[in-house]
Design an enzyme around this catalytic site. Sequence first.
Site, PDB file in Angstrom:
ATOM      1  N   GLN A   1      46.125 -35.459  17.503  1.00 33.03           N
ATOM      2  CA  GLN A   1      46.040 -34.104  17.259  1.00 33.03           C
ATOM      3  C   GLN A   1      47.452 -33.645  17.394  1.00 33.03           C
ATOM      4  O   GLN A   1      47.529 -32.327  16.759  1.00 33.03           O
ATOM      5  CB  GLN A   1      44.854 -33.272  17.756  1.00 33.03           C
ATOM      6  CG  GLN A   1      43.610 -34.030  17.272  1.00 33.03           C
ATOM      7  CD  GLN A   1      42.485 -33.295  17.579  1.00 33.03           C
ATOM      8  OE1 GLN A   1      42.430 -32.378  18.383  1.00 33.03           O
ATOM      9  NE2 GLN A   1      41.159 -34.070  17.727  1.00 33.03           N
TER      10      GLN A   1
ATOM     11  N   HIS B   1      34.489 -29.392  28.642  1.00 32.34           N
ATOM     12  CA  HIS B   1      34.311 -27.728  28.032  1.00 32.34           C
ATOM     13  C   HIS B   1      33.138 -27.166  28.880  1.00 32.34           C
ATOM     14  O   HIS B   1      33.332 -26.369  29.463  1.00 32.34           O
ATOM     15  CB  HIS B   1      34.190 -27.791  26.542  1.00 32.34           C
ATOM     16  CG  HIS B   1      35.428 -28.448  25.898  1.00 32.34           C
ATOM     17  ND1 HIS B   1      36.283 -28.156  25.771  1.00 32.34           N
ATOM     18  CD2 HIS B   1      35.203 -29.373  24.815  1.00 32.34           C
ATOM     19  CE1 HIS B   1      37.186 -28.638  25.049  1.00 32.34           C
ATOM     20  NE2 HIS B   1      36.511 -29.583  24.220  1.00 32.34           N
TER      21      HIS B   1
ATOM     22  N   HIS C   1      31.229 -39.835  22.816  1.00 29.52           N
ATOM     23  CA  HIS C   1      31.694 -38.431  22.184  1.00 29.52           C
ATOM     24  C   HIS C   1      31.234 -37.339  22.521  1.00 29.52           C
ATOM     25  O   HIS C   1      31.866 -36.496  23.001  1.00 29.52           O
ATOM     26  CB  HIS C   1      32.135 -38.666  20.766  1.00 29.52           C
ATOM     27  CG  HIS C   1      32.679 -37.562  20.236  1.00 29.52           C
ATOM     28  ND1 HIS C   1      32.093 -36.599  19.695  1.00 29.52           N
ATOM     29  CD2 HIS C   1      33.853 -37.324  19.901  1.00 29.52           C
ATOM     30  CE1 HIS C   1      32.977 -35.637  19.354  1.00 29.52           C
ATOM     31  NE2 HIS C   1      34.241 -36.108  19.320  1.00 29.52           N
TER      32      HIS C   1
ATOM     33  N   ARG D   1      25.863 -35.012  19.983  1.00 34.98           N
ATOM     34  CA  ARG D   1      25.543 -35.463  18.626  1.00 34.98           C
ATOM     35  C   ARG D   1      26.188 -36.475  18.175  1.00 34.98           C
ATOM     36  O   ARG D   1      25.470 -37.012  16.737  1.00 34.98           O
ATOM     37  CB  ARG D   1      26.215 -33.894  18.100  1.00 34.98           C
ATOM     38  CG  ARG D   1      27.680 -34.087  17.764  1.00 34.98           C
ATOM     39  CD  ARG D   1      28.165 -32.654  17.179  1.00 34.98           C
ATOM     40  NE  ARG D   1      29.531 -32.765  17.021  1.00 34.98           N
ATOM     41  CZ  ARG D   1      30.133 -32.035  18.058  1.00 34.98           C
ATOM     42  NH1 ARG D   1      29.854 -31.475  19.183  1.00 34.98           N
ATOM     43  NH2 ARG D   1      31.568 -32.401  17.738  1.00 34.98           N
TER      44      ARG D   1
ATOM     45  N   ASP E   1      43.603 -31.146  25.267  1.00 35.73           N
ATOM     46  CA  ASP E   1      42.611 -31.495  24.330  1.00 35.73           C
ATOM     47  C   ASP E   1      43.448 -31.610  22.948  1.00 35.73           C
ATOM     48  O   ASP E   1      44.004 -32.814  22.574  1.00 35.73           O
ATOM     49  CB  ASP E   1      41.841 -30.412  24.166  1.00 35.73           C
ATOM     50  CG  ASP E   1      40.464 -30.565  23.222  1.00 35.73           C
ATOM     51  OD1 ASP E   1      40.518 -31.741  22.568  1.00 35.73           O
ATOM     52  OD2 ASP E   1      39.559 -29.541  23.239  1.00 35.73           O
TER      53      ASP E   1
ATOM     54  N   TYR F   1      39.717 -41.821  20.030  1.00 35.95           N
ATOM     55  CA  TYR F   1      38.364 -42.073  19.277  1.00 35.95           C
ATOM     56  C   TYR F   1      38.845 -42.442  17.817  1.00 35.95           C
ATOM     57  O   TYR F   1      38.183 -42.787  16.782  1.00 35.95           O
ATOM     58  CB  TYR F   1      37.194 -41.242  18.995  1.00 35.95           C
ATOM     59  CG  TYR F   1      37.796 -39.562  18.676  1.00 35.95           C
ATOM     60  CD1 TYR F   1      37.981 -39.254  17.132  1.00 35.95           C
ATOM     61  CD2 TYR F   1      37.981 -38.712  19.583  1.00 35.95           C
ATOM     62  CE1 TYR F   1      38.207 -38.078  16.718  1.00 35.95           C
ATOM     63  CE2 TYR F   1      38.560 -37.355  18.985  1.00 35.95           C
ATOM     64  CZ  TYR F   1      38.541 -37.235  17.853  1.00 35.95           C
ATOM     65  OH  TYR F   1      39.006 -35.683  17.547  1.00 35.95           O
TER      66      TYR F   1
ATOM     67  N   GLU G   1      30.424 -26.994  23.766  1.00 39.10           N
ATOM     68  CA  GLU G   1      31.684 -26.596  23.551  1.00 39.10           C
ATOM     69  C   GLU G   1      31.387 -25.414  22.724  1.00 39.10           C
ATOM     70  O   GLU G   1      31.897 -24.196  22.861  1.00 39.10           O
ATOM     71  CB  GLU G   1      32.454 -27.531  22.712  1.00 39.10           C
ATOM     72  CG  GLU G   1      33.950 -26.974  22.644  1.00 39.10           C
ATOM     73  CD  GLU G   1      34.815 -27.756  21.686  1.00 39.10           C
ATOM     74  OE1 GLU G   1      35.902 -27.419  21.500  1.00 39.10           O
ATOM     75  OE2 GLU G   1      34.410 -29.027  21.441  1.00 39.10           O
TER      76      GLU G   1
ATOM     77  N   HIS H   1      31.939 -34.570  25.491  1.00 40.93           N
ATOM     78  CA  HIS H   1      32.233 -33.390  25.205  1.00 40.93           C
ATOM     79  C   HIS H   1      30.883 -32.923  25.370  1.00 40.93           C
ATOM     80  O   HIS H   1      30.010 -33.361  24.969  1.00 40.93           O
ATOM     81  CB  HIS H   1      32.428 -33.428  23.779  1.00 40.93           C
ATOM     82  CG  HIS H   1      33.781 -33.839  23.364  1.00 40.93           C
ATOM     83  ND1 HIS H   1      34.186 -34.565  22.511  1.00 40.93           N
ATOM     84  CD2 HIS H   1      35.159 -33.245  24.007  1.00 40.93           C
ATOM     85  CE1 HIS H   1      35.643 -34.798  22.205  1.00 40.93           C
ATOM     86  NE2 HIS H   1      36.039 -33.854  23.413  1.00 40.93           N
TER      87      HIS H   1
END
Length: 458
Positions: A70, A278, A216, A219, A329, A130, A244, A241
């Site tokens: 990212q 988070h 991850h 969800r 992050d 990931y 968040e 996570h």
Amino acid sequence: MIIRSKGRCRVETIFARNAWVDGDWASNVRLTLDGMLLRSVEHDAAPQAGDERHDLVVPGMPNLHSHAFQRAMAGLTEVRGPADDSFWSWRTLMYKFALSMTPDEVEAVAAQLYMEMLEAGFSRVGEFHYLHHDRDGGHYSDIAEIGARIAAAAAQTGISLTLLPVFYAHAGFGGAAPADGQRRFINSLDSFSKLMERSREIAAGLPGTVVGVAPHSLRAVTPEELIAAAELAGDGPVHIHVAEQVKEVEDCVAWSGARPVEWLLGHAPVDRRWCAIHATHMTADETVRLARSGAVAGLCPITEANLGDGIFPLPGFTAAGGRFGVGSDSNVLISVVEELRLLEYSQRLGNRARNVAAEPGQSTGAALFSGALAGGSQALGCAAKLEPGLPADLVSLDTAAVPYLDAAQCLDAWIFAGALGPKTVWARGRRVVEDGRHIDREAISARFTAAMRALTST
């Protein structure tokens, strides 16, 4: 893939006028580096011939949460769309980058990122990794091809690595089928087990690497998959996570009748090996329970502000004995001090108070720095201390602009006034930053620039 390290790694002795040892400043400290480790830490010592002299030396900071790829998006998502922008609209753009990058480009971007982390004073990164598969979602012939590229980038730059392969199987709560944009992330438990095995082989070739597991999010895994994936960590760290976004909380309640942190604490063996990334949206009860579990809260204040996540309930968490660390992050900006400063300033804005992170009479900079060292090292399975026998991860701060300050004032001046900055950085005994610049900056940046030109042209 052959992983090679660069940089000097030899016996040398550093005399520090002041060094951060055991949570406080110590004067006249001689630090002897022998290979990758600290051989000795002498207090109240006199400098000797051949000692390299520094004013202020602190341990390198662990960066407990990074998505290296990212970094390629930094600064490219700040144009408002036709509707209200949010984490979810940002995620759509992130998927486009994720689907386009080649292994070579991932390695080039990761190396640039890790170089910037070292220049900022981070010495170890927790790579929440990931982006596993080829662009069509198929496995590479080496199932951990991109994990190997991450390790190669760490070796080139010198940063220590805690590799956290991510188990990602679903698009939403209740085992929803994955979306096409997630195809490079997805594994079955069987393929993930093979990925973990190969990741450990890669880590064995890079001294000091720690391997853990990252389900991850709630969800992205079913309850059964969460437990199975966490067991693959062995004694290593487990990162996830959680809570968040407000929508994530609402969706979790609709699925299970419980809030995310509430559900996690009630259904998973959360202990000090775990890191809740988070954990922004918690009730007072969840906050206390998470603190008492021993898990670390993995806070990423710059990204959380950039994505509009919300403000972590720090006072209630630390009052209950909770530990926190910081990470970068989405890697939109790499800075130890900006993460710590924004953590404190968000608390000041939310609580309409000052010096929120500190105890009465305590320096806020010292509270933030020591808290993030302790929590970050716990979360990454490492030690971030100036102590004999531990990795020689050191940062020398340049005090030229503030010769009038004493050591007790310098962390506050660094974090809140930007008056200091890393001058020299040693990572596992390797001098990787000199005069504020990484020793391999030109080559790393040239490769990164070429990769970015290719990515942005498409």
